[in-house]
Design a protein around this motif. Structure first.
Motif, PDB file in Angstrom:
ATOM      1  N   ASP A 275       0.827  -1.198   0.000  1.00 45.04           N
ATOM      2  CA  ASP A 275       0.000   0.000   0.000  1.00 45.04           C
ATOM      3  C   ASP A 275       0.866   1.255   0.000  1.00 45.04           C
ATOM      4  O   ASP A 275       2.076   1.191  -0.234  1.00 45.04           O
ATOM      5  N   ASP A 276       0.244   2.389   0.262  1.00 42.31           N
ATOM      6  CA  ASP A 276       0.882   3.696   0.193  1.00 42.31           C
ATOM      7  C   ASP A 276       2.262   3.669   0.853  1.00 42.31           C
ATOM      8  O   ASP A 276       2.395   3.313   2.021  1.00 42.31           O
ATOM      9  N   GLY A 277       3.275   4.071   0.102  1.00 42.80           N
ATOM     10  CA  GLY A 277       4.645   4.053   0.603  1.00 42.80           C
ATOM     11  C   GLY A 277       4.871   4.942   1.793  1.00 42.80           C
ATOM     12  O   GLY A 277       5.865   4.796   2.511  1.00 42.80           O
ATOM     13  N   ARG A 278       3.957   5.899   2.032  1.00 44.32           N
ATOM     14  CA  ARG A 278       4.118   6.809   3.169  1.00 44.32           C
ATOM     15  C   ARG A 278       3.600   6.211   4.473  1.00 44.32           C
ATOM     16  O   ARG A 278       3.911   6.710   5.556  1.00 44.32           O
ATOM     17  N   PHE A 279       2.788   5.149   4.400  1.00 42.36           N
ATOM     18  CA  PHE A 279       2.263   4.526   5.610  1.00 42.36           C
ATOM     19  C   PHE A 279       3.403   3.947   6.439  1.00 42.36           C
ATOM     20  O   PHE A 279       4.338   3.353   5.911  1.00 42.36           O
ATOM     21  N   GLU A 280       3.289   4.100   7.746  1.00 38.20           N
ATOM     22  CA  GLU A 280       4.224   3.428   8.625  1.00 38.20           C
ATOM     23  C   GLU A 280       3.726   2.004   8.876  1.00 38.20           C
ATOM     24  O   GLU A 280       2.533   1.770   8.981  1.00 38.20           O
ATOM     25  N   ALA A 281       4.655   1.076   8.958  1.00 41.20           N
ATOM     26  CA  ALA A 281       4.260  -0.326   9.065  1.00 41.20           C
ATOM     27  C   ALA A 281       5.348  -1.124   9.763  1.00 41.20           C
ATOM     28  O   ALA A 281       6.499  -0.698   9.873  1.00 41.20           O
ATOM     29  N   SER A 282       4.942  -2.305  10.244  1.00 41.87           N
ATOM     30  CA  SER A 282       5.868  -3.241  10.878  1.00 41.87           C
ATOM     31  C   SER A 282       5.792  -4.580  10.162  1.00 41.87           C
ATOM     32  O   SER A 282       4.784  -4.898   9.532  1.00 41.87           O
ATOM     33  N   ILE A 283       6.840  -5.353  10.284  1.00 44.47           N
ATOM     34  CA  ILE A 283       6.869  -6.706   9.723  1.00 44.47           C
ATOM     35  C   ILE A 283       6.631  -7.708  10.852  1.00 44.47           C
ATOM     36  O   ILE A 283       7.311  -7.669  11.878  1.00 44.47           O
ATOM     37  N   ILE A 284       5.675  -8.603  10.642  1.00 42.77           N
ATOM     38  CA  ILE A 284       5.337  -9.601  11.649  1.00 42.77           C
ATOM     39  C   ILE A 284       5.578 -10.997  11.088  1.00 42.77           C
ATOM     40  O   ILE A 284       5.082 -11.334  10.012  1.00 42.77           O
ATOM     41  N   ILE A 285       6.343 -11.779  11.825  1.00 41.11           N
ATOM     42  CA  ILE A 285       6.575 -13.174  11.449  1.00 41.11           C
ATOM     43  C   ILE A 285       6.163 -14.026  12.659  1.00 41.11           C
ATOM     44  O   ILE A 285       6.986 -14.340  13.517  1.00 41.11           O
ATOM     45  N   PRO A 286       4.892 -14.392  12.744  1.00 43.44           N
ATOM     46  CA  PRO A 286       4.353 -14.997  13.974  1.00 43.44           C
ATOM     47  C   PRO A 286       5.008 -16.298  14.384  1.00 43.44           C
ATOM     48  O   PRO A 286       4.961 -16.665  15.559  1.00 43.44           O
ATOM     49  N   GLN A 287       5.630 -17.034  13.433  1.00 42.76           N
ATOM     50  CA  GLN A 287       6.348 -18.259  13.787  1.00 42.76           C
ATOM     51  C   GLN A 287       7.779 -18.233  13.268  1.00 42.76           C
ATOM     52  O   GLN A 287       8.335 -19.257  12.851  1.00 42.76           O
ATOM     53  N   GLY A 288       8.377 -17.060  13.300  1.00 44.41           N
ATOM     54  CA  GLY A 288       9.768 -16.917  12.945  1.00 44.41           C
ATOM     55  C   GLY A 288      10.004 -16.807  11.453  1.00 44.41           C
ATOM     56  O   GLY A 288       9.082 -16.793  10.636  1.00 44.41           O
ATOM     57  N   ARG A 289      11.265 -16.755  11.103  1.00 42.18           N
ATOM     58  CA  ARG A 289      11.658 -16.474   9.720  1.00 42.18           C
ATOM     59  C   ARG A 289      11.270 -17.582   8.764  1.00 42.18           C
ATOM     60  O   ARG A 289      11.216 -17.373   7.547  1.00 42.18           O
ATOM     61  N   GLY A 290      10.974 -18.786   9.265  1.00 40.28           N
ATOM     62  CA  GLY A 290      10.592 -19.882   8.384  1.00 40.28           C
ATOM     63  C   GLY A 290       9.111 -19.981   8.120  1.00 40.28           C
ATOM     64  O   GLY A 290       8.677 -20.786   7.286  1.00 40.28           O
ATOM     65  N   GLY A 291       8.299 -19.174   8.793  1.00 47.50           N
ATOM     66  CA  GLY A 291       6.848 -19.252   8.659  1.00 47.50           C
ATOM     67  C   GLY A 291       6.278 -18.124   7.820  1.00 47.50           C
ATOM     68  O   GLY A 291       7.000 -17.436   7.088  1.00 47.50           O
ATOM     69  N   PRO A 292       4.976 -17.904   7.893  1.00 49.58           N
ATOM     70  CA  PRO A 292       4.329 -16.847   7.106  1.00 49.58           C
ATOM     71  C   PRO A 292       4.777 -15.458   7.558  1.00 49.58           C
ATOM     72  O   PRO A 292       5.169 -15.260   8.716  1.00 49.58           O
ATOM     73  N   SER A 293       4.732 -14.516   6.629  1.00 47.63           N
ATOM     74  CA  SER A 293       5.201 -13.150   6.892  1.00 47.63           C
ATOM     75  C   SER A 293       4.129 -12.146   6.490  1.00 47.63           C
ATOM     76  O   SER A 293       3.466 -12.310   5.461  1.00 47.63           O
TER      77      SER A 293
END
Length: 395
Positions: A275-293
């Motif tokens: 979405d809009d490049g100006r939005f602030e956002a976080s990255i969530i990996i609920p089961q670590g780097r090997g799971g969904p992102s």
């Protein structure tokens, strides 16, 4: 699954804990004396004495409420397993049917509040299975029982007086009003104070009936989300693909960058575009780097004002995207997690090291994730916030 019977109390209710007054009735002790204290407190705050006596005349201590309050082990379940339990094809199909059946109401919500229909549909599904089961606990008994219990009394005591106000208006019957164990009422499960502040007459009959009127329930839920700060017309969650060389310590809600900055780091939408490049956002990996992102936009944080459980919030937000047309997430191949007992062991060890993990409960909440991420970094492990047996062994 009757998910709301196991949910944590909303943060909007927790905010009330800071408003306890000196004359508040002390928790615990003999139940009848506690109820007498509530009666005096209600009259002193301006409620009609006869009304208060009628409201409290039949209240009883409910041991099953306390059992439910203590028995929330389902939130120890990892995201993939939890989401697969809650999101069935039947719930998807029913959600789409409900969207079509109540299309006019959802259009009004989108116009008036800027909230996508998938968001309300997901809450409606998880809280009460689209209204089919709204809880069978006597609400007055539940609220008084939890106010008498000394675990979180200041959360529930104000809800009793809000229920009294609803009773005075003819919108609550202490003998017959039922709902979830924690006092929530109606199709989207709202506490009495939330009903007073956000209840809407969606069907135009002059009353707010959250148990029997779909328009009332959905419009009231939308108004509550709006009041919590929902940003109209903006996204909340989106699945992404992460570069293998991402600094994993940057994941989690503690780190916020603009969408454009995440893109420069190699983050891409799994389908379509971010979405809009100006939005602030976080990255969530609920089961670590090997799971969904996922990338979490500002509206995602509003979910925590509805419910505190990370795994519930993730699942509700993801289900909302599914109802709005997103594909099934790529589960990946996450490392095996810890059992409930192992998680408690980990939390004790982290607590002994000075970390605030939010209690030794076996639940991977925000405090535990942050502590895990920091400890992983110190031990030279990928700091993705997902606790594994390797981490536990190194501790």
């Amino acid at each position: 699954m009757r998910c709301r019977d196991l949910l944590f109390v909303t943060l909007s209710a927790l905010a009330l804990a800071g408003h306890a007054r000196a004359q508040d009735t002390p928790c615990g002790g003999e139940f009848a004396a506690f109820v007498d204290g509530l009666e005096s407190e209600a009259v002193a705050s301006g409620h009609d004495p006869d009304t208060v006596r009628r409201f409290l005349a039949g209240v009883r201590l409910d041991p099953k409420v306390l059992q439910s309050d203590r028995g929330q082990g389902i939130f120890q379940t990892p995201f993939i397993e939890f989401s697969r339990k809650l999101i069935s094809q039947n719930r998807l199909d029913r959600g789409r049917a409900m969207s079509e059946q109540w299309d006019e109401v959802f259009d009004r919500i989108e116009t008036d509040f800027g909230i996508a229909r998938g968001v309300l549909l997901a809450f409606w599904a998880f809280e009460t299975d689209y209204g089919s089961f709204q809880g069978d606990f006597n609400t007055a008994n539940a609220l008084v029982t939890l106010a008498h219990d000394c675990r979180r009394p200041d959360i529930f005591r104000p809800q009793i007086f809000s229920a009294m106000t609803l009773y005075e208006r003819g919108d609550f019957d202490p003998a017959t009003t039922t709902g979830a164990w924690a006092g929530e009422i109606g199709m989207v499960q709202m506490l009495p104070k939330d009903i007073l502040e956000n209840g809407m007459d969606g069907d135009g009959d002059g009353h707010v009936k959250l148990k029997t009127s779909v328009p009332d329930a959905l419009m009231s839920g939308a108004r509550m989300l709006s009041g919590l700060g929902w940003r109209p017309g903006e996204p909340w969650l989106q699945e992404v693909v992460l570069p293998p060389d991402l600094d994993w310590s940057m994941t989690g809600l503690e780190t916020t960058l603009t969408v454009a900055e995440w893109e420069r780091l190699g983050v891409r939408a799994r389908e379509g575009a971010l979405d809009d490049g100006r939005f602030e956002a976080s990255i969530i990996i609920p089961q670590g780097r090997g799971g969904p992102s996922f990338i979490a936009y500002p509206n995602f944080r509003i979910y925590f004002d509805w419910n505190q459980s990370f795994v519930y919030v993730m699942t509700a937000a993801y289900f909302a995207t599914r109802l709005d047309g997103a594909p099934v997430y790529d589960a990946g191949s996450p490392d095996p997690g810890l059992s409930g007992a192992q998680m408690q062991d980990l939390q004790r060890r982290l607590s002994d090291l000075g970390y605030d993990v939010g209690g030794v409960d076996g639940i991977l909440g925000a405090g535990t994730r942050a502590a895990v991420r920091d400890m992983q970094s110190k031990l030279g492990l990928p700091s993705d916030g997902w606790p594994t047996r390797d981490l536990l062994d190194k501790l």
